[in-house]
Design a protein around this motif. Sequence first.
Motif, PDB file in Angstrom:
ATOM      1  N   VAL A   7     -17.347   2.752 -23.462  1.00 30.62           N
ATOM      2  CA  VAL A   7     -16.871   3.057 -24.812  1.00 30.62           C
ATOM      3  C   VAL A   7     -17.466   2.029 -25.767  1.00 30.62           C
ATOM      4  CG1 VAL A   7     -14.867   3.270 -26.326  1.00 30.62           C
ATOM      5  CG2 VAL A   7     -14.707   4.026 -23.943  1.00 30.62           C
ATOM      6  N   LEU A   8     -18.112   2.530 -26.813  1.00 27.84           N
ATOM      7  CA  LEU A   8     -18.745   1.640 -27.781  1.00 27.84           C
ATOM      8  C   LEU A   8     -17.719   0.866 -28.596  1.00 27.84           C
ATOM      9  CD1 LEU A   8     -21.516   3.995 -29.224  1.00 27.84           C
ATOM     10  CD2 LEU A   8     -21.907   1.960 -27.813  1.00 27.84           C
ATOM     11  N   ALA A   9     -18.091  -0.347 -29.015  1.00 27.75           N
ATOM     12  CA  ALA A   9     -17.303  -1.067 -30.010  1.00 27.75           C
ATOM     13  C   ALA A   9     -17.240  -0.222 -31.274  1.00 27.75           C
ATOM     14  CB  ALA A   9     -17.931  -2.424 -30.307  1.00 27.75           C
ATOM     15  N   PRO A  10     -16.148  -0.279 -32.022  1.00 33.54           N
ATOM     16  CA  PRO A  10     -15.963   0.639 -33.147  1.00 33.54           C
ATOM     17  C   PRO A  10     -16.770   0.298 -34.390  1.00 33.54           C
ATOM     18  CG  PRO A  10     -14.114  -0.863 -33.020  1.00 33.54           C
ATOM     19  CD  PRO A  10     -14.963  -1.132 -31.813  1.00 33.54           C
ATOM     20  N   ASP A  11     -17.482  -0.810 -34.369  1.00 34.10           N
ATOM     21  CA  ASP A  11     -18.187  -1.254 -35.573  1.00 34.10           C
ATOM     22  C   ASP A  11     -19.563  -1.803 -35.205  1.00 34.10           C
ATOM     23  OD1 ASP A  11     -17.573  -3.701 -34.402  1.00 34.10           O
ATOM     24  OD2 ASP A  11     -15.897  -4.104 -35.750  1.00 34.10           O
ATOM     25  N   ALA A  12     -20.148  -2.610 -36.108  1.00 37.45           N
ATOM     26  CA  ALA A  12     -21.504  -3.110 -35.890  1.00 37.45           C
ATOM     27  C   ALA A  12     -21.622  -4.046 -34.701  1.00 37.45           C
ATOM     28  CB  ALA A  12     -21.999  -3.820 -37.158  1.00 37.45           C
ATOM     29  N   ARG A  13     -20.496  -4.491 -34.147  1.00 38.81           N
ATOM     30  CA  ARG A  13     -20.559  -5.369 -32.976  1.00 38.81           C
ATOM     31  C   ARG A  13     -21.277  -4.713 -31.807  1.00 38.81           C
ATOM     32  NH1 ARG A  13     -14.814  -6.636 -31.345  1.00 38.81           N
ATOM     33  NH2 ARG A  13     -14.543  -4.520 -32.163  1.00 38.81           N
ATOM     34  N   ARG A  14     -21.374  -3.385 -31.818  1.00 42.90           N
ATOM     35  CA  ARG A  14     -22.075  -2.706 -30.723  1.00 42.90           C
ATOM     36  C   ARG A  14     -23.553  -3.116 -30.662  1.00 42.90           C
ATOM     37  NH1 ARG A  14     -21.500   3.431 -33.017  1.00 42.90           N
ATOM     38  NH2 ARG A  14     -19.312   2.746 -32.910  1.00 42.90           N
ATOM     39  N   PHE A  15     -24.062  -3.709 -31.752  1.00 43.36           N
ATOM     40  CA  PHE A  15     -25.456  -4.176 -31.778  1.00 43.36           C
ATOM     41  C   PHE A  15     -25.588  -5.668 -31.460  1.00 43.36           C
ATOM     42  CE2 PHE A  15     -25.643  -0.239 -34.094  1.00 43.36           C
ATOM     43  CZ  PHE A  15     -26.893   0.276 -33.780  1.00 43.36           C
ATOM     44  N   GLU A  16     -24.472  -6.327 -31.186  1.00 39.42           N
ATOM     45  CA  GLU A  16     -24.508  -7.756 -30.874  1.00 39.42           C
ATOM     46  C   GLU A  16     -24.583  -7.979 -29.369  1.00 39.42           C
ATOM     47  OE1 GLU A  16     -22.105  -9.788 -34.611  1.00 39.42           O
ATOM     48  OE2 GLU A  16     -21.078  -9.597 -32.690  1.00 39.42           O
ATOM     49  N   ASN A  17     -24.971  -9.217 -29.001  1.00 37.09           N
ATOM     50  CA  ASN A  17     -24.949  -9.645 -27.611  1.00 37.09           C
ATOM     51  C   ASN A  17     -23.834 -10.657 -27.396  1.00 37.09           C
ATOM     52  OD1 ASN A  17     -27.166  -8.127 -26.583  1.00 37.09           O
ATOM     53  ND2 ASN A  17     -28.556  -9.525 -27.616  1.00 37.09           N
ATOM     54  N   TRP A  18     -23.333 -10.718 -26.183  1.00 35.26           N
ATOM     55  CA  TRP A  18     -22.201 -11.586 -25.874  1.00 35.26           C
ATOM     56  C   TRP A  18     -22.541 -13.062 -26.056  1.00 35.26           C
ATOM     57  CZ3 TRP A  18     -21.151 -15.361 -22.205  1.00 35.26           C
ATOM     58  CH2 TRP A  18     -19.801 -15.717 -22.075  1.00 35.26           C
ATOM     59  N   GLU A  19     -23.753 -13.444 -25.675  1.00 34.16           N
ATOM     60  CA  GLU A  19     -24.126 -14.865 -25.730  1.00 34.16           C
ATOM     61  C   GLU A  19     -24.636 -15.223 -27.120  1.00 34.16           C
ATOM     62  OE1 GLU A  19     -24.591 -18.735 -24.912  1.00 34.16           O
ATOM     63  OE2 GLU A  19     -23.538 -17.254 -23.703  1.00 34.16           O
ATOM     64  N   PHE A  20     -23.956 -16.138 -27.780  1.00 30.32           N
ATOM     65  CA  PHE A  20     -24.296 -16.577 -29.133  1.00 30.32           C
ATOM     66  C   PHE A  20     -24.589 -18.081 -29.152  1.00 30.32           C
ATOM     67  CE2 PHE A  20     -21.813 -13.044 -31.353  1.00 30.32           C
ATOM     68  CZ  PHE A  20     -22.920 -12.545 -32.016  1.00 30.32           C
TER      69      PHE A  20
END
Length: 360
Positions: A257-270
């Motif tokens: 299930v995709l994240a509901p916002d732009a976070r779906r384009f982020e990576n976990w490691e920051f």
Amino acid sequence: MITEDSIRRWRRDTPGCEGRIHLNNAGAALMPNPVLEAIRGHLALEAEIGGYEAEDAVADRVREAHALLGRLIGAGPEHIAIVENATVAVAQALSAFDLHPGDVLVTTRHDYTSNQLMYLSLARRLGVEVLRADDLPEGGVDPESVRRLVAHPRCQLVSLTWIPTNSGLVQAAEEVGEICEAAGVPYVVDACQAIGQIPVDVGRLRCDYLAATSRKFLRGPRGLGFLYVSGRAIARGDAPLYIDMLGAELVDHGHFVLAPDARRFENWEFPYALVLGLGEAARYALEAGIEETGARAVALAAEVREKAGALPGVQVVDPGARVCARLCAIATVEVTGKDANDLERRLRLAGVNVNVSLMG
């Protein structure tokens, strides 16, 4: 209105101003003290309590960074994905489209080299046809040429670099956005050189995606950027081809299930120190006022063109520099009989930072 007091304060905030003349903001600008302090402070915190623990301690500030970046471009924080750099942001956006042989991607003759390589890779791997719009006589993309090309029945998206990497040219990004919206064609804008230099409003651009960097006119740290993802892109279910576990939840071995916002384009490691630095760069730019600081930068670049162009053997090579009113704070010159790399080295030895760039 920019005052002399403001200029003196900004210079005091910028340690690099003390020993060098920095003419390389289109490459990597000098960071102001609030950005440096945020980065150093978080690195010290990680060393003291641990990386994961430090991440938890600054969760509110990370959310604030998203909000500040959103304010910078007229968007809410839910539309901001922080990524490694502007090129990665463009790649994430391009990967969200299910392209097939014969599909058309429309672009310009002035798009950033890395972007052009990605377009050609799509052509080679997937059989996508890359169409480049014509230029106006005074330089920059001709919106009417874009209008004709997006009428192609297989046109799937338009991708445009707002300000090329090595000239003062400003392309007609808003005009192209209006055409794309009317045609119902998704629109990707590379604002790598625009962010921090000129006012950016994604509503006026009508773009589906906007890619930006930290290190240039925004004056943030290297190694970070961000991607704006529009509400309609989220509603379509757009997501990057390679989704990270921050961007989606693995329900079972067959479903996510995709994240509901732009976070779906982020990576976990920051790199959280850089994220906090980017947030402070956005805050600094907002407080200084992009309209005012950008106008000053453009005026200084015009002065560089005028004075450098008057020197023997120096030619200003910004497209349309003599006739185009839409020039920004990037000035490009050629020096007859001089090797550009050697000239760059000599200037740096003299305490003047410039950058060599290939025109194309």
